[in-house]
Structure formats: structure tokens, C-alpha cells
Design a protein around this motif. Structure first.
Motif, short mmCIF file in Angstrom:
data_model
loop_
_atom_site.label_atom_id
_atom_site.label_comp_id
_atom_site.label_asym_id
_atom_site.label_seq_id
_atom_site.Cartn_x
_atom_site.Cartn_y
_atom_site.Cartn_z
N ALA A 60 -1.51 5.79 2.30
CA ALA A 60 -2.92 5.06 2.50
C ALA A 60 -3.88 4.99 4.02
N LYS A 95 0.66 -0.98 0.30
CA LYS A 95 0.19 -0.07 -0.04
C LYS A 95 0.17 1.02 0.23
N GLY A 128 -4.32 -0.79 -2.41
CA GLY A 128 -3.85 0.10 -2.18
C GLY A 128 -4.35 1.52 -2.48
N ASP A 169 -6.81 4.61 -1.47
CA ASP A 169 -6.40 6.35 -0.40
C ASP A 169 -7.66 5.33 1.24
N GLN A 170 -6.69 5.86 1.81
CA GLN A 170 -7.84 5.67 3.65
C GLN A 170 -7.78 4.60 3.79
N SER A 171 -6.87 3.41 3.08
CA SER A 171 -6.59 1.90 3.17
C SER A 171 -5.86 1.26 4.88
#
Ligand code: MN
Length: 221
Positions: A60, A56, A123, A125-127
Motif C-alpha cells: 500500500a 495495511k 488497507g 492499494d496506494q493507501s
């Protein structure tokens, strides 16, 4: 002095328990299927010889108690609680944290079926919500790792259930990457993965580390 066309983005980082300093993150490696029961629930053979990795982007990360937004293009977002290793010089483990490997499970299933990469499934965003870094060599192998959604237990195991222990994961990853300061490794998840919806309260624990909790936010705008 470097003249930037556009000001550089902020360096992703983790807060540190008991310190005003922060740990700067440069990349996030993740181990797939490191608990036998989760490998089975994903339809894989847990006895295969070597761990595999995906990644990631550092951006993230979701830290400092913030709530992640519900990602676009999925109807089946899953939680995966994981022990997170933070590396220092010489790939030494300098601390650990509790992380949640958020996954667009529907896109992952499609990628697996078509032999395509997992980036959009893993991967985004914000994961990567992640708790504060607890310095040191981490909890005992007997420590519990758990995740609940709205108070209902979903995942529960012990770190000793990991197929590959932390130091073995670092050894394996070090054969593939030049590891060092700023590298986080998410070490895989136990069985019990399942859906997370907007408004759900997610609480994740590894005994001996700062806990992680968040409320799943509304969809991206
Ligand atoms: Mn995972």
C-alpha cells in the motif's frame, strides 16, 4: 535455487535521508485513535486503557514523491497525517517518517456500524503515502505534526499530544507481533481529518523529518 511460478513482486521500500540505501518494508501496523481530540471527533472515549491496531499491506506504500490514485468505491476519502516508526533488530526504532493513512471514511463508518473488519476502508492499494525515512531516534516530543490541503491547514498538533508515545506503542505492539526489521508503525492521527479530492495538493509535516507531499491523482482505471 527456488523456481518461481511467477516472478516475485518487488519489495516495498522507503528511501532514506542522506543515504543511497533503502529500507525494505514487510508490513505496516497502524494505531487507531492515538490523539484524544481525534478520538473524540470519531465518537470514542480517549481514556480507554490500551491502543488498538489495524494493518495495511506493505504494497500500500506510495513513496519517492509519487502521487496516489483516488481509490474506487468511496465518495469520502480522508487524510490522516501520522508519525511513522521504522523498526530494526530487536524492535528498536531506527528511524521515522511522515505518513498519510488514507481512509475510505464512508466504508469505515459502515464497517464500524456492522462490526466488520476495516481492510477495505484502510488497507487498499496506494493507501499509505510515506515520506523518506530519517534515521535516528526521531524529533523531540514538542515537534509539530501538521497537514494542509491546497495550503489550508487541516491538522495541527504536537507529538506530545499522542496518548501513547512511540516507545509505548512499540511495547504494546510487541505483545501482539514478533516485531523486527521491515516493520513500520503508523502511530495515529490528530484531529482535523477531512476529505481529499482528485487534484488536491496535500502537504504533511513532522518537524525534524523529511516532509511528505503529493497531489491526489485521478480515480483508478
Ligand atoms: Mn490513522
Amino acid at each position: 535455487m527456488t523456481q518461481w511460478l511467477i516472478p516475485p513482486p518487488e519489495t516495498p521500500s522507503l528511501p532514506i535521508v542522506g543515504s543511497d540505501h533503502r529500507y525494505a518494508v514487510r508490513r505496516i501496523l497502524c494505531v487507531g485513535q492515538n490523539y484524544a481530540d481525534h478520538a473524540r471527533e470519531m465518537g470514542a472515549d480517549p481514556d480507554r486503557p490500551a491502543p488498538f491496531f489495524f494493518s495495511k499491506p506493505a504494497m500500500a506504500l506510495v513513496t519517492d514523491g509519487r502521487d496516489p490514485a483516488y481509490p474506487s468505491m468511496t465518495g469520502n476519502l480522508h487524510h490522516e497525517v501520522e508519525l511513522v516508526l521504522a523498526l530494526g533488530e530487536g524492535a528498536a526504532i531506527i528511524g521515522m517518517a511522515v505518513g498519510c493513512d488514507l481512509t475510505r471514511r464512508d466504508l469505515q463508518a459502515e464497517a464500524k456500524a456492522r462490526g466488520r473488519p476495516w481492510d477495505a476502508a484502510k488497507g487498499f492499494d496506494q493507501s499509505a503515502p510515506c515520506g523518506a525515512l530519517t534515521p535516528g531516534s526521531g524529533p523531540e516530543a514538542s515537534a509539530g505534526i501538521r497537514l494542509s490541503v491546497n495550503g489550508e491547514g487541516r491538522q495541527s498538533a504536537r507529538l506530545s499530544d499522542m496518548i501513547w508515545a512511540s516507545h509505548e506503542i512499540v511495547e504494546q505492539a510487541a505483545r501482539l507481533w514478533n516485531l523486527g526489521p521491515g516493520d513500520l508503525i503508523f502511530t495515529g492521527t490528530p484531529a482535523g481529518v477531512g476529505p481529499v479530492r482528485t487534484g488536491d495538493r496535500v502537504e504533511a509535516v513532522v518537524e525534524g523529518l523529511a516532509p511528505l507531499s503529493f497531489t491526489m491523482g485521478p480515480p483508478w482505471t
